[in-house]
Motif scaffolding. Structure first.
Motif, PDB file in Angstrom:
ATOM      1  N   LEU A 179      90.568  12.249  26.580  1.00 61.73           N
ATOM      2  CA  LEU A 179      89.375  12.344  27.702  1.00 61.73           C
ATOM      3  C   LEU A 179      89.524  13.332  28.787  1.00 61.73           C
ATOM      4  CD1 LEU A 179      88.660   8.474  27.727  1.00 61.73           C
ATOM      5  CD2 LEU A 179      87.461  10.302  26.475  1.00 61.73           C
ATOM      6  N   LEU A 180      90.832  13.432  29.199  1.00 59.80           N
ATOM      7  CA  LEU A 180      91.472  14.166  30.459  1.00 59.80           C
ATOM      8  C   LEU A 180      91.109  15.912  30.017  1.00 59.80           C
ATOM      9  CD1 LEU A 180      94.400  12.405  31.973  1.00 59.80           C
ATOM     10  CD2 LEU A 180      92.239  12.853  32.847  1.00 59.80           C
ATOM     11  N   PHE A 181      91.745  16.166  28.857  1.00 56.98           N
ATOM     12  CA  PHE A 181      91.560  17.398  28.200  1.00 56.98           C
ATOM     13  C   PHE A 181      90.063  17.783  27.828  1.00 56.98           C
ATOM     14  CE2 PHE A 181      95.972  17.081  28.283  1.00 56.98           C
ATOM     15  CZ  PHE A 181      96.535  18.258  28.992  1.00 56.98           C
ATOM     16  N   LEU A 182      89.383  16.847  27.258  1.00 54.75           N
ATOM     17  CA  LEU A 182      87.926  17.287  26.902  1.00 54.75           C
ATOM     18  C   LEU A 182      87.257  17.458  28.153  1.00 54.75           C
ATOM     19  CD1 LEU A 182      85.870  17.508  24.602  1.00 54.75           C
ATOM     20  CD2 LEU A 182      85.689  14.937  25.080  1.00 54.75           C
ATOM     21  N   PHE A 183      87.482  16.694  29.382  1.00 58.83           N
ATOM     22  CA  PHE A 183      86.656  16.788  30.476  1.00 58.83           C
ATOM     23  C   PHE A 183      86.894  18.330  31.075  1.00 58.83           C
ATOM     24  CE2 PHE A 183      87.145  16.618  35.155  1.00 58.83           C
ATOM     25  CZ  PHE A 183      85.667  16.403  35.584  1.00 58.83           C
ATOM     26  N   LEU A 187      85.085  20.640  29.060  1.00 59.36           N
ATOM     27  CA  LEU A 187      83.588  20.720  29.356  1.00 59.36           C
ATOM     28  C   LEU A 187      83.233  21.306  30.537  1.00 59.36           C
ATOM     29  CD1 LEU A 187      82.534  17.568  27.248  1.00 59.36           C
ATOM     30  CD2 LEU A 187      82.412  19.771  26.773  1.00 59.36           C
ATOM     31  N   ARG A 188      83.989  20.827  31.564  1.00 57.91           N
ATOM     32  CA  ARG A 188      83.659  21.172  33.066  1.00 57.91           C
ATOM     33  C   ARG A 188      83.681  22.610  33.003  1.00 57.91           C
ATOM     34  NH1 ARG A 188      88.281  19.532  36.994  1.00 57.91           N
ATOM     35  NH2 ARG A 188      89.264  21.113  35.882  1.00 57.91           N
ATOM     36  N   ASP A 189      84.134  23.574  32.346  1.00 58.20           N
ATOM     37  CA  ASP A 189      84.288  24.907  32.553  1.00 58.20           C
ATOM     38  C   ASP A 189      82.820  25.423  31.693  1.00 58.20           C
ATOM     39  OD1 ASP A 189      86.591  24.967  33.941  1.00 58.20           O
ATOM     40  OD2 ASP A 189      87.663  25.448  32.197  1.00 58.20           O
ATOM     41  N   LEU A 190      82.372  24.581  30.970  1.00 62.62           N
ATOM     42  CA  LEU A 190      81.216  25.055  30.067  1.00 62.62           C
ATOM     43  C   LEU A 190      79.972  24.640  30.598  1.00 62.62           C
ATOM     44  CD1 LEU A 190      82.581  24.429  26.339  1.00 62.62           C
ATOM     45  CD2 LEU A 190      82.189  26.579  27.507  1.00 62.62           C
ATOM     46  N   ILE A 191      79.886  23.363  31.151  1.00 62.87           N
ATOM     47  CA  ILE A 191      78.565  22.702  31.637  1.00 62.87           C
ATOM     48  C   ILE A 191      78.726  21.880  32.747  1.00 62.87           C
ATOM     49  CG2 ILE A 191      77.877  22.088  29.141  1.00 62.87           C
ATOM     50  CD1 ILE A 191      78.880  19.226  29.337  1.00 62.87           C
ATOM     51  N   PHE A 218      92.923  18.614  18.929  1.00 60.03           N
ATOM     52  CA  PHE A 218      91.936  19.344  18.398  1.00 60.03           C
ATOM     53  C   PHE A 218      91.288  20.016  19.993  1.00 60.03           C
ATOM     54  CE2 PHE A 218      87.151  20.047  17.861  1.00 60.03           C
ATOM     55  CZ  PHE A 218      87.161  21.268  17.194  1.00 60.03           C
ATOM     56  N   SER A 219      91.112  19.034  20.944  1.00 60.24           N
ATOM     57  CA  SER A 219      90.689  19.554  22.277  1.00 60.24           C
ATOM     58  C   SER A 219      91.496  20.470  23.043  1.00 60.24           C
ATOM     59  CB  SER A 219      90.452  17.994  23.246  1.00 60.24           C
ATOM     60  OG  SER A 219      91.719  17.480  23.374  1.00 60.24           O
ATOM     61  N   LEU A 220      92.839  20.219  22.830  1.00 59.86           N
ATOM     62  CA  LEU A 220      93.839  20.977  23.520  1.00 59.86           C
ATOM     63  C   LEU A 220      93.950  22.272  22.858  1.00 59.86           C
ATOM     64  CD1 LEU A 220      97.328  18.703  23.858  1.00 59.86           C
ATOM     65  CD2 LEU A 220      95.862  20.060  25.446  1.00 59.86           C
ATOM     66  N   TYR A 221      93.642  22.368  21.356  1.00 58.61           N
ATOM     67  CA  TYR A 221      93.382  23.560  20.758  1.00 58.61           C
ATOM     68  C   TYR A 221      92.142  24.446  21.365  1.00 58.61           C
ATOM     69  CZ  TYR A 221      92.399  26.535  16.372  1.00 58.61           C
ATOM     70  OH  TYR A 221      92.257  27.676  15.574  1.00 58.61           O
ATOM     71  N   LEU A 222      91.082  23.833  21.551  1.00 58.11           N
ATOM     72  CA  LEU A 222      90.125  24.788  22.076  1.00 58.11           C
ATOM     73  C   LEU A 222      90.355  24.821  23.464  1.00 58.11           C
ATOM     74  CD1 LEU A 222      87.076  22.648  20.654  1.00 58.11           C
ATOM     75  CD2 LEU A 222      88.164  24.829  19.654  1.00 58.11           C
ATOM     76  N   TYR A 223      90.964  24.104  24.394  1.00 59.44           N
ATOM     77  CA  TYR A 223      90.925  24.180  25.718  1.00 59.44           C
ATOM     78  C   TYR A 223      91.912  25.255  25.980  1.00 59.44           C
ATOM     79  CZ  TYR A 223      92.607  23.244  30.570  1.00 59.44           C
ATOM     80  OH  TYR A 223      93.051  23.563  31.954  1.00 59.44           O
ATOM     81  N   LEU A 224      93.091  25.402  25.255  1.00 56.58           N
ATOM     82  CA  LEU A 224      94.014  26.413  25.585  1.00 56.58           C
ATOM     83  C   LEU A 224      93.622  27.805  24.913  1.00 56.58           C
ATOM     84  CD1 LEU A 224      97.118  24.479  24.305  1.00 56.58           C
ATOM     85  CD2 LEU A 224      96.691  25.446  26.730  1.00 56.58           C
TER      86      LEU A 224
END
Length: 266
Positions: free
Chosen positions: A128-132, A135-139, A173-179
């Motif tokens: 949840l933390l990394f997804l936030f 997403l914060r950078d996108l939307i 997966f979220s770390l994969y996209l975030y990084l």
């Protein structure tokens, strides 16, 4: 001049403090959403244990953890058995990294079941933390918080905190996209590798990564190639394990019983 430098230092100090406070505030909001989700999920699992007509057929019957055993119903037993005893008949549909982490964490507690629940819940919070952050950078922050809120309180979010690989996979997966979006290509590739070792669908993480890198069409470096190769190498690692233990590199694809379950592990 001293007054000017003093103001500059004060401004930098204030910006640093504001950024630090914002991070704490964001983390607190995510933590509150997580705790609310935990409570709702526990009540959901508790009620379903008594009203779901299939619950008696798929109860987690190992150990004596009382009501906590509802977190291991259905496919939870397979992950537990792999962690404790290794792969059984047709359990190869359940990819190995989550059970391996459970087994390794056995040095901290004496219960593989409790280990799995701790790993799932901690992974869900970090996800949840990394997804936030992603997403914060996108939307934007407001929309990102709403997305986290709706995801965490969705009726089937109890899968994230159960004895399943769901939250661990989505964390990787979220770390994969975030990084990836933060240009940390080498680390992104590593978590892509972990994703494909956790769930079969992790192999397809290369698709958004490829689209993102292709849209840039700039210098193709080794680190960027690692982003694409990470999930592929993760899947190949598991295939090599099956070749060594089953004598068949295509074991997942060659057995219809396993193919029928590949989409089932949540």
């Amino acid at each position: 001049q001293k007054s000017f430098l003093g103001r500059k230092l004060q401004e930098r100090h204030w910006k640093f403090m504001k950024s630090f406070i914002d991070k704490i505030t964001d983390s607190r909001k995510i933590l509150l959403i997580f705790l609310a989700s935990e409570l709702i999920n526990f009540l959901t699992l508790l009620v379903s244990n008594y009203v779901n007509p299939l619950a008696d057929l798929y109860k987690f019957g190992v150990g004596s953890w009382g009501i906590l055993r509802v977190y291991g119903n259905f496919d939870g037993y397979h992950y537990w058995n792999i962690a404790v005893n290794g792969y059984g008949l047709y359990q190869e549909a359940f990819f190995p990294l989550y059970p391996v982490i459970i087994r390794i964490s056995g040095i901290f507690t004496n219960s593989h079941f409790i280990n799995g629940l701790i790993i799932s819940n901690l992974s869900f919070l970090l996800f949840l933390l990394f997804l936030f952050k992603f997403l914060r950078d996108l939307i934007g922050e407001k929309n990102a918080l709403w997305a986290i809120f709706l995801l965490a309180l969705f009726p089937t979010s109890f899968f994230f905190v159960s004895y399943y690989a769901s939250s661990t996979f989505f964390l990787f997966f979220s770390l994969y996209l975030y990084l990836l979006t933060n240009k940390k290509y080498l680390f992104s590739g590593i978590f892509g590798y972990f994703s494909a070792l956790t769930r079969f669908i992790g192999l397809f993480a290369v698709i958004p990564a490829f689209i993102y890198l292709f849209s840039e069409r700039k210098n193709i470096t080794f680190n960027k190639l690692v982003v694409i190769l990470g999930p592929i190498l993760g899947f190949l690692t598991y295939s090599l394990f099956l070749f060594k233990t089953k004598g068949d590199f295509y074991f997942l694809l060659a057995h219809s019983q396993i193919l029928a379950q590949i989409g089932r592990p949540i």
